[in-house]
Every structure is written in C-alpha cells, then in structure tokens.
Design a protein around this motif. Structure first.
Motif, PDB file in Angstrom:
ATOM      1  N   LEU A 233     -75.050  11.691 -52.264  1.00  0.00           N
ATOM      2  CA  LEU A 233     -75.064  11.574 -53.723  1.00  0.00           C
ATOM      3  C   LEU A 233     -74.545  10.226 -54.194  1.00  0.00           C
ATOM      4  N   HIS A 234     -73.518   9.693 -53.528  1.00  0.00           N
ATOM      5  CA  HIS A 234     -72.837   8.494 -54.038  1.00  0.00           C
ATOM      6  C   HIS A 234     -73.159   7.204 -53.287  1.00  0.00           C
ATOM      7  N   ILE A 235     -73.795   7.326 -52.114  1.00  0.00           N
ATOM      8  CA  ILE A 235     -74.117   6.116 -51.341  1.00  0.00           C
ATOM      9  C   ILE A 235     -75.620   6.005 -51.088  1.00  0.00           C
ATOM     10  N   THR A 236     -76.209   7.064 -50.510  1.00  0.00           N
ATOM     11  CA  THR A 236     -77.612   6.993 -50.109  1.00  0.00           C
ATOM     12  C   THR A 236     -78.549   6.855 -51.312  1.00  0.00           C
ATOM     13  N   LEU A 237     -78.412   7.760 -52.271  1.00  0.00           N
ATOM     14  CA  LEU A 237     -79.317   7.715 -53.424  1.00  0.00           C
ATOM     15  C   LEU A 237     -79.164   6.443 -54.258  1.00  0.00           C
ATOM     16  N   PRO A 238     -77.928   5.992 -54.567  1.00  0.00           N
ATOM     17  CA  PRO A 238     -77.821   4.707 -55.285  1.00  0.00           C
ATOM     18  C   PRO A 238     -78.416   3.538 -54.504  1.00  0.00           C
ATOM     19  N   GLY A 239     -78.279   3.550 -53.168  1.00  0.00           N
ATOM     20  CA  GLY A 239     -78.865   2.482 -52.363  1.00  0.00           C
ATOM     21  C   GLY A 239     -80.386   2.541 -52.329  1.00  0.00           C
ATOM     22  N   LEU A 240     -80.919   3.737 -52.512  1.00  0.00           N
ATOM     23  CA  LEU A 240     -82.369   3.935 -52.481  1.00  0.00           C
ATOM     24  C   LEU A 240     -83.005   3.798 -53.864  1.00  0.00           C
ATOM     25  N   LEU A 241     -82.197   3.848 -54.904  1.00  0.00           N
ATOM     26  CA  LEU A 241     -82.711   3.870 -56.272  1.00  0.00           C
ATOM     27  C   LEU A 241     -83.598   2.669 -56.619  1.00  0.00           C
TER      28      LEU A 241
ATOM     29  N   LEU B 165     -83.505   2.798 -46.406  1.00  0.00           N
ATOM     30  CA  LEU B 165     -82.295   3.494 -45.952  1.00  0.00           C
ATOM     31  C   LEU B 165     -81.615   2.737 -44.818  1.00  0.00           C
ATOM     32  N   SER B 166     -82.407   2.105 -43.964  1.00  0.00           N
ATOM     33  CA  SER B 166     -81.812   1.355 -42.858  1.00  0.00           C
ATOM     34  C   SER B 166     -81.077   0.107 -43.340  1.00  0.00           C
ATOM     35  N   GLY B 167     -81.354  -0.322 -44.563  1.00  0.00           N
ATOM     36  CA  GLY B 167     -80.696  -1.499 -45.096  1.00  0.00           C
ATOM     37  C   GLY B 167     -79.388  -1.221 -45.818  1.00  0.00           C
ATOM     38  N   ILE B 168     -79.017   0.035 -45.964  1.00  0.00           N
ATOM     39  CA  ILE B 168     -77.751   0.382 -46.615  1.00  0.00           C
ATOM     40  C   ILE B 168     -76.592   0.085 -45.666  1.00  0.00           C
ATOM     41  N   ASP B 169     -75.570  -0.530 -46.179  1.00  0.00           N
ATOM     42  CA  ASP B 169     -74.411  -0.918 -45.371  1.00  0.00           C
ATOM     43  C   ASP B 169     -73.729   0.320 -44.801  1.00  0.00           C
TER      44      ASP B 169
END
Length: 323
Positions: A228-236, A205-209
């Motif tokens: 829904l549109h940023i965190t979860l796709p970045g964590l997928l 999560l800390s690596g998401i822009d």
C-alpha cells in the motif's frame, strides 16, 4: 585634422549565437544518432503525416474517378457530420462503443497490474517464469485464430456449453445471444493481453528501491502495508501514463475482433463506430468514403479530448502526465 567618429558595431544577439552554438555542438556530438532515427522520421512523414491530407475528403463529395483535388466541396461544409449525427445509427453506435470500451478499461486495465503485483510477491523463480510464459503465450496467437477458437468454444456443442450442462445449465450458442457478447469480448480480451501488458509493470516494479522495503520491515510493516505504501506509489506514475494513453483511445474499440465475432443477431450490442466506418467503405454496394472519413475524424477528435482531460487531471492530482 578632422577625426571621424567610430561607428558603433551592430549588437550581437547572444540568444541567437548561443542557440546556434548549441545546435552546432549537438550535431557534432550526435550526428550519427540523427542518421539512425532518419528512417523512422521518413516512415512517419510518409505513412502517418502525409495521409492526413486525405481528411479533406470529409468536407467533399469524394469520387474515386475524380480524385481528391477534383471532387466537389460539400455545401454546407459539415454535411457529412450532420448526416452522421442526425442519422439513426449515431446514438446506438456511440452507446455501444463507450460501453464496450468502458468495460474493457474497467476490467481489462487493472488485470495486468494485479498479475504483476501477484508475480512480484512470488519468490520461487521457476514457478514465476512458468506463469509468465503461460500468460504471455495468448498474445502471440493471431486475432483470426483467437476468434476462431472463441467461435468453436461458444458453439451449442462447444466447451462452454458442455461446462454449462455439467453444472445444470442448458446448451446454447453464446455468440448469437446479445446478452453474452460483451462478456465474451471483454474476457477474451483480458485473456489475450494480460500477460504481455504486465511486462511493463513488472519492469517498473523492479525499479523500486529495495531499501524502502527493508526499512519498512524494520519498522514493523507487513506485506500488505508495504504494498500500500511502497509498491503502489512506486507504480503509480507508470499506471497513470498508460491510463492516459488508454483514455486517448477510448473510442478505438478493435474492429477486427468485433468483425470476426459479431453477426446480425448481435448488431444491437456489438456494432461500434470502427465497424460502422469499415462497412461504409468496404461493406459492398456504394462506398461512402466521405461519410466514413467524417466519422473517423469525429472519432479522433473525441479521443483527443479525452486524452487532454485525463492528462490534465493526472497532472493535477498525481503529478504524472504526458506533457
């Protein structure tokens, strides 16, 4: 004067030359790194790959006094597998193993993800660090101590019975009741590992822009929409890699914990493949090492199949895979 024709030189294999040049150059640049990983390679060779030779025991009538080499081969070669598949324990063991492992995946795998998402939304750092410390602590308690605490709490006069009586229930020893064993196993497994397993998700999560969140807020997205549109796709990608690895161990239900918790009254719901193989080898009486090895080999092959299937579907639908 006769002039001899010049013999054509042998063609240069550019591919071989290029590969050899690259290997030589890589060795010069990284030779100290190779020396650093040498102890790890030696460890893997001695303790992970060399013992694999012992798998031939699954096809022999192994006797300790004769050793692997001099033990006789079984006829037919699948004798021990046939004994296991046609025995009375096969289906109960397979059912219990899949059931306990499935419950652990269903409830235990999402738990650290949810904790990481909740902690990611907390902006008060002192509270966040406190929660992280509290949830990490159970992981550092040994399994023997953890199971001892569970046994004390589940006694007829233990903490859980007192809570049940307070709310109008009856006191009982929960660990001798087959209806509660799987619930106790799964909940204690979540409690034991939820904090530690959430670390890798917090790192992802800390690596998401963060600019994506700023752009979403400018566009009017609320926190749920950002999740829904940023965190979860970045964590997928992280979720899928860990899920593939978990499915590759679907039959490896921790036998230490079950051995420490189960008893004859809960065998019907608690006995799994790993505890069965343990009893075959170390349960007293006449040890059946060949049978135990055959069961373990079957267990490994099933895990590999699940790993390959999960990896294939993950690569196809999420573009995240191990290989």
């Amino acid at each position: 004067m006769q002039i001899k024709a010049k013999q054509p030189s042998a063609p240069v294999n550019r591919k071989t030359f290029s590969l050899g040049h690259r290997l030589s150059r890589d060795w010069k640049l990284n030779k100290w790194k190779y020396f650093l990983i040498l102890p790890v390679l030696v460890y893997l060779a001695l303790f992970c790959y060399k013992p694999m030779y012992g798998l031939v025991i699954a096809f022999k009538n192994f006797k300790v006094t004769r050793g692997i080499e001099k033990s006789a081969w079984m006829t037919p070669w699948y004798y021990w597998f046939e004994q296991f598949f046609t025995g009375p324990n096969f289906w109960p063991l397979l059912r219990n193993t899949f059931f306990i492992s499935g419950l652990t995946i269903l409830f235990g795998f999402p738990a650290p993800i949810i904790l990481a998402l909740l902690l990611n939304e907390v902006h008060y750092n002192k509270f966040k660090r406190t929660v992280q410390t509290i949830t990490y602590m159970p992981y550092f308690i040994s399994m023997v101590v953890t199971c001892s605490l569970i046994k004390v709490y589940c006694q007829q006069n233990g903490l859980f019975s007192q809570i049940s009586v307070f709310f109008g229930g009856t006191a009982q020893n929960y660990l001798v009741n087959p209806a509660y064993f799987r619930t106790i196993y799964v909940l204690s497994d979540i409690w034991h590992g939820i904090g530690w397993n959430s670390i890798i998700y917090l790192a992802a999560l800390s690596g998401i822009d963060q600019e994506q969140y700023e752009a979403a807020r400018i566009d009017g997205a609320n926190r749920f929409q950002q999740l829904l549109h940023i965190t979860l796709p970045g964590l997928l990608p992280t979720i899928m890699i860990l899920f593939i690895l978990r499915m590759g161990n679907i039959l490896n239900v921790g036998y230490e914990k079950i051995l420490l918790l189960y008893n004859p009254s809960t065998y019907e719901v608690a006995d799994v493949i790993s505890t069965y193989t343990y009893r075959l080898s170390f349960g007293g009486g006449n040890p059946m090492y060949s049978m135990s090895t055959a069961v373990g080999l079957f267990n490994t092959l099933v895990n590999i199949v699940f790993l390959l299937i999960t990896n294939y579907f993950s690569q196809r639908f999420t573009e995240s895979s191990l290989f």
